[in-house]
Design a protein around this motif. Sequence first.
Motif, PDB file in Angstrom:
ATOM      1  N   UNK A  58       0.846  -1.183   0.000  1.00  0.00           N
ATOM      2  CA  UNK A  58       0.000   0.000   0.000  1.00  0.00           C
ATOM      3  C   UNK A  58       0.886   1.239   0.000  1.00  0.00           C
ATOM      4  N   UNK A  59       0.385   2.376  -0.476  1.00  0.00           N
ATOM      5  CA  UNK A  59       1.216   3.583  -0.473  1.00  0.00           C
ATOM      6  C   UNK A  59       1.800   3.940   0.893  1.00  0.00           C
ATOM      7  N   UNK A  60       1.014   3.891   1.987  1.00  0.00           N
ATOM      8  CA  UNK A  60       1.637   4.225   3.281  1.00  0.00           C
ATOM      9  C   UNK A  60       2.777   3.272   3.653  1.00  0.00           C
ATOM     10  N   UNK A  64       6.824   4.158   4.050  1.00  0.00           N
ATOM     11  CA  UNK A  64       7.573   3.828   5.259  1.00  0.00           C
ATOM     12  C   UNK A  64       8.854   3.053   4.930  1.00  0.00           C
ATOM     13  N   UNK A  65       8.729   2.076   4.059  1.00  0.00           N
ATOM     14  CA  UNK A  65       9.888   1.253   3.711  1.00  0.00           C
ATOM     15  C   UNK A  65      10.979   2.076   3.025  1.00  0.00           C
ATOM     16  N   UNK A  66      10.607   2.859   2.018  1.00  0.00           N
ATOM     17  CA  UNK A  66      11.637   3.589   1.273  1.00  0.00           C
ATOM     18  C   UNK A  66      12.216   4.728   2.106  1.00  0.00           C
ATOM     19  N   UNK A  67      11.428   5.296   3.011  1.00  0.00           N
ATOM     20  CA  UNK A  67      11.969   6.333   3.886  1.00  0.00           C
ATOM     21  C   UNK A  67      13.042   5.752   4.796  1.00  0.00           C
ATOM     22  N   UNK A  94       5.336   6.942  -7.468  1.00  0.00           N
ATOM     23  CA  UNK A  94       5.282   8.372  -7.159  1.00  0.00           C
ATOM     24  C   UNK A  94       5.343   8.632  -5.665  1.00  0.00           C
ATOM     25  N   UNK A  95       4.629   7.819  -4.889  1.00  0.00           N
ATOM     26  CA  UNK A  95       4.702   7.930  -3.429  1.00  0.00           C
ATOM     27  C   UNK A  95       6.128   7.696  -2.944  1.00  0.00           C
ATOM     28  N   UNK A  96       6.796   6.730  -3.542  1.00  0.00           N
ATOM     29  CA  UNK A  96       8.162   6.402  -3.119  1.00  0.00           C
ATOM     30  C   UNK A  96       9.129   7.535  -3.452  1.00  0.00           C
ATOM     31  N   UNK A 156       2.071  10.801 -11.598  1.00  0.00           N
ATOM     32  CA  UNK A 156       2.828  11.362 -10.481  1.00  0.00           C
ATOM     33  C   UNK A 156       1.998  12.358  -9.681  1.00  0.00           C
ATOM     34  N   UNK A 157       1.228  13.180 -10.365  1.00  0.00           N
ATOM     35  CA  UNK A 157       0.424  14.191  -9.653  1.00  0.00           C
ATOM     36  C   UNK A 157      -0.632  13.558  -8.763  1.00  0.00           C
TER      37      UNK A 157
END
Length: 417
Positions: A58-60, A64-67, A94-96, A156-157
């Motif tokens: 999921x995006x959240x 979290x993982x990539x951060x 895009x979230x990542x 991306x937007x």
Amino acid sequence: MNGSIAVIADDLSGASSTGAEFARCGLSTVLVQDSDAVRAQGNAAQVLIFDTESRYDTPPRAREKVSDAARALQRLGPAFIVKKFDSLLRGPFGHEIDAIMSACAQERCVVLCASPKMGRITVGGYQLVDGLPLAERMRMVDPGAPVASSYVPDRLREQTARPVHCLDARVIAGGAAALAAFFDAVGHGIVVADSATQADLNAVVAAAHGAGVRFFAGTYGLGEALRPYAGGARSASAVLVVAGSTSDMTRKQVARLEAAIDARSVVLELGPAFFEQSCEAFGAPYIERLRGGGDLLLHTSGSHEASDRVRQLAAKAGWDEPMLAARIEALLQFLVTPFLPRCNAFVFSGGATAQSIFRLLGADGLTIYGHEVLPGTPVATVRGGAYDRRPFLTKPGSFGTSDDLVTMVNFARFALT
């Protein structure tokens, strides 16, 4: 790893393919999947790849993982950060990208979705796969996946509030000056760049690097574009490619190779000056254009009309065919000689061309092996002399497919490793 490259990938396969792009030029490349391994392996690697396995999260959860990965890698002081994502734009890429920009305090990111060697290109911001818009192609290759827009800026937007800018092919076609002006004018945010060839990717990365961009996102092909800016890359090693045939097929093969590799490419234009000047005087400007790192590609103008003009000029100068052939051979030898010490493999189209360069190597002969790179192109290495055991591949110029020179260069690189 201070001064080199940190890569964050969203799956193991993509992480490995990107790693291979860096490893080919001699960079020590390590792939890990957790922060403890970053601490253990980071100082030993020039390229450290963190596979977050986040493509289907999921995006959240992906954020979290990539951060976490970005913060762990940032402590090592890399010169560049790279986000590797899927060329079919699956996953919350895009979230990542947004999360990495926040975690690493990066104000700009250049996004290159194209992977020309894999049939993925970006035109006018639209992602095309084997010539079809992404959304249409996805219905064929992955019917279960949601069909999203093919327009990358919109994708991306939907996933970030940061400004998204478009760098289209017309600016890239304008050359280095136009690209530099674009990056000078654009502010912070994300730049989505068109690309239809590897040369486009290389040009965009070069301009962005010159403008101070240090965060890039993309897929297979981006690693090749970034290699010249990676500290510790093996710049002394190169593949020398000389195509002397003027056949239609050779022209197609040269064009395909120019689009596929990062090479110093020089076209020999044998006009009146060739018949009036010494080899040294005529060849000096070509020598300057060949200087620098990367592979070397030297070829003739490659058209029957040009060949006819050369023969007409030779006749006017009173040269017969043997004299013309000897002069061309002398020119090739003059141009190649300064670069031979850093050439670790040799690829030729045309037997006479191969013979011209072979005479310079001081070899006893060639070792021929029991298999072929292509039909009619045996695997061979130099035997004896300063270039002993280096790959020496030669093919007839009159047949084959448009990808033959690309195949030969890739094989030569593989043989070196």
